[in-house]
Design an enzyme around this catalytic site. Structure first.
Site, PDB file in Angstrom:
ATOM      1  N   SER A 103       0.835  -1.212   0.000  1.00  0.00           N
ATOM      2  CA  SER A 103       0.000   0.000   0.000  1.00  0.00           C
ATOM      3  C   SER A 103       0.865   1.254   0.000  1.00  0.00           C
ATOM      4  CB  SER A 103      -0.888   0.018   1.248  1.00  0.00           C
ATOM      5  OG  SER A 103      -1.791  -1.040   1.225  1.00  0.00           O
ATOM      6  N   ASP A 160      -6.956  -8.308   4.126  1.00  0.00           N
ATOM      7  CA  ASP A 160      -6.160  -9.193   3.249  1.00  0.00           C
ATOM      8  C   ASP A 160      -5.639 -10.429   3.980  1.00  0.00           C
ATOM      9  OD1 ASP A 160      -6.512  -7.470   1.113  1.00  0.00           O
ATOM     10  OD2 ASP A 160      -4.723  -6.301   1.595  1.00  0.00           O
ATOM     11  N   ARG A 180     -12.442 -14.502  -2.548  1.00  0.00           N
ATOM     12  CA  ARG A 180     -11.636 -15.131  -1.491  1.00  0.00           C
ATOM     13  C   ARG A 180     -12.465 -15.870  -0.446  1.00  0.00           C
ATOM     14  NH1 ARG A 180      -6.872 -10.682  -0.575  1.00  0.00           N
ATOM     15  NH2 ARG A 180      -5.610 -11.355  -2.348  1.00  0.00           N
ATOM     16  N   ARG A 203      -2.289 -14.422  -2.652  1.00  0.00           N
ATOM     17  CA  ARG A 203      -2.455 -14.783  -1.241  1.00  0.00           C
ATOM     18  C   ARG A 203      -3.038 -16.185  -1.064  1.00  0.00           C
ATOM     19  NH1 ARG A 203      -0.952  -9.818   0.798  1.00  0.00           N
ATOM     20  NH2 ARG A 203      -2.057  -8.031  -0.093  1.00  0.00           N
TER      21      ARG A 203
HETATM   22  C1  S3P Z   1      -5.583  -1.460  -0.166  1.00  0.00           C
HETATM   23  C2  S3P Z   1      -6.864  -1.497   0.304  1.00  0.00           C
HETATM   24  C3  S3P Z   1      -7.640  -2.741   0.470  1.00  0.00           C
HETATM   25  C4  S3P Z   1      -6.775  -3.986   0.365  1.00  0.00           C
HETATM   26  C5  S3P Z   1      -5.764  -3.879  -0.730  1.00  0.00           C
HETATM   27  C6  S3P Z   1      -4.862  -2.694  -0.527  1.00  0.00           C
HETATM   28  C7  S3P Z   1      -4.903  -0.155  -0.278  1.00  0.00           C
HETATM   29  O1  S3P Z   1      -8.645  -2.792  -0.528  1.00  0.00           O
HETATM   30  O2  S3P Z   1      -7.561  -5.141   0.198  1.00  0.00           O
HETATM   31  O3  S3P Z   1      -4.968  -5.055  -0.792  1.00  0.00           O
HETATM   32  O4  S3P Z   1      -3.677  -0.119  -0.430  1.00  0.00           O
HETATM   33  O5  S3P Z   1      -5.595   0.869  -0.238  1.00  0.00           O
HETATM   34  P1  S3P Z   1     -10.079  -2.053  -0.339  1.00  0.00           P
HETATM   35  O6  S3P Z   1      -9.799  -0.640  -0.090  1.00  0.00           O
HETATM   36  O7  S3P Z   1     -10.805  -2.230  -1.630  1.00  0.00           O
HETATM   37  O8  S3P Z   1     -10.725  -2.780   0.800  1.00  0.00           O
END
Ligand code: S3P
Length: 445
Positions: free
Chosen positions: A29, A328, A359, A402
């Site tokens: 992220s 996640d 998932r 994952r």
């Molecule tokens: C993320 C937000 C999450 C997560 C993804 C990374 C991010 O998704 O599942 O792996 O970096 O903002 P969502 O915002 O759609 O829940």
């Protein structure tokens, strides 16, 4: 890269205890955000510890295509010279985000505030994921979409707004991707853009926007929510970003060490932002030994060394409001739950259906094919833990990194080996997973 043309099967078997130290790769992220904010800033951004996985490399390429100068200056060290807010150039070809929903959706937000047109595309997994949730607020801000497939699915053409308007937006689901897309578009809008979320999602965009010089105020909203107000048209300046190790990647060796008897490992520099550590909290409730060393921080993101010891786990109930802080991690939590004594109930997992794969279903399939009793009830997942897992199954990856890593972790402690049909997608988030796990003592064949 078309992974499925070269499927790489792998089998994990039980062996001796895991031991040693590891630093898993940089947080995915934060890596995406460092490149994107670097590209929207004026001056030089220096990033160290960047995740050099395929997802992030696709974001780096798209930032180049939009006019930023992006260079690799050493191992995991990158320099970005940006275009300034709303300064993206018209890209010459489609932007291909491969497997990455985060890269794609955040860049959609950044493009929506620029007077340019860009075509967004990705692999079969990303093409199947809903984009309407992002397009809805961006259209309110003045962006326009060309003809799209049902649900706004890729490929799609996005026309950025010439004069973006600030909005106040209540996110329909707790999603850092939706929140971040609105905030990144809001950078280009005059006045204050506000995002209200009922359940707080990861706040890396907010922390990093402040680090790059934006005027942003985040306040509590209700019991679990946040209200974020960003003043538009700031002068973002280049910044130094040290990317901590990704807690979502650390989750795999961590759970492996908990379930393989006699193991003890240390994981270095793991990010401990409370909006990302729901898994650690849940595992501790299950009886896991996870000790946090001294915490240090960079750009508002705390990190610590984690010492993990094999532990007897018991089933617990995970409340729905915890989901955003471990969204996640449910796949690998389900693996831990299968080795626990008693049933683990994970509530409120609707969002798992729209990740790199469905998932919720994939978790149930992964466990069932390895002899674990599991039930999906509405949006809840129930895993019956019996202290051991029979194993012996072949797990389908469904283009989802994952799933592959969770199944391999399961095989390290199951009675019979666990096979995964295609490990190529692991490279999207954790390119060194296999050698790093082998160095800790994992038996993969
Ligand atoms: C993320 C937000 C999450 C997560 C993804 C990374 C991010 O998704 O599942 O792996 O970096 O903002 P969502 O915002 O759609 O829940």
């Amino acid at each position: 890269m078309t992974h499925s043309e070269h499927p790489t099967q792998l089998e994990a078997r039980a062996g001796g205890p895991l031991s040693g130290k590891a630093r898993v790769p940089g947080d995915k992220s934060i890596s995406h955000r460092a490149l994107i904010l670097g590209a929207l800033a004026v001056g030089e951004t220096r990033i160290s510890g960047l995740l050099e996985g395929e997802d992030v490399l696709n974001t780096a390429k798209s930032m180049r295509a939009l006019g930023a100068k992006v260079e690799r200056s050493g191992d995991f060290a990158w320099k970005v010279n940006g275009t300034g807010v709303a300064g993206f150039a018209q890209p010459q070809g489609p932007l291909d985000f491969g497997n990455s929903g985060t890269g794609c959706r955040l860049v959609m937000g950044a493009v929506a505030g620029c007077p340019i047109t860009a075509v967004f595309d990705g692999d079969a997994s990303l093409r199947s994921r809903p984009m309407r949730r992002i397009l809805d607020p961006l259209e309110l801000m003045g962006a326009k979409t060309g003809e799209t497939r049902e649900g706004g699915r890729l490929p799609l053409t996005l026309h950025g707004a010439r004069d973006p308007v600030p909005i106040t937006y209540k996110t329909p689901v707790a999603s850092a991707q939706i929140k971040s897309a609105v905030l990144l578009a809001g950078l280009a809008a005059p006045g204050v853009t506000t995002v209200i979320e009922q359940e707080a999602s990861r706040d890396h965009t907010e922390l990093m926007l402040k680090h790059f010089g934006a005027d942003l105020v985040s306040t509590r909203e209700g019991a679990h929510g946040r209200k974020i107000a960003l003043t538009g048209q700031p002068e973002l300046h280049g910044a130094k970003v040290l990317v901590p190790a990704d807690p979502s990647s650390a989750a795999f060796p961590l759970v492996a060490a908990l379930i393989v008897e006699g193991s003890e490992i240390a994981l270095l520099d793991v990010m401990t932002n409370p909006l990302r550590t729901g898994l650690f909290k849940t595992l501790r409730e299950m009886g896991a030994f996870i000790e946090e060393g001294e915490t240090r921080g960079d750009a508002g993101e705390p990190m610590a060394q984690l010492r993990v010891r094999a532990s007897k786990l018991r089933g617990v109930e995970v409340p729905p409001e915890r989901a955003p802080s471990m969204i996640d991690e449910y796949l690998v939590l389900a693996v831990a739950a299968a080795f626990a004594e008693g049933t683990t109930i994970m509530r409120g997992l609707k969002e798992l259906r729209v990740k790199e794969s469905d998932r919720l279903k994939a978790t149930a399939d992964m466990l069932r094919v390895n002899g674990v009793k599991v039930e999906i009830s509405g949006d809840d997942l129930l895993v019956e833990g019996r202290g051991h897992v029979p194993g012996g199954g072949l797990v389908k990856t469904h283009m989802d990194h994952r799933i592959a890593m969770s199944a391999l972790v399961m095989g390290l402690a199951s009675d019979k080996p666990v096979k995964v049909d295609d490990t190529a997608f692991i490279a999207t988030s954790f390119p060194d997973f296999i050698p790093m796990m082998r160095a800790l003592g994992a038996e993969f064949f």
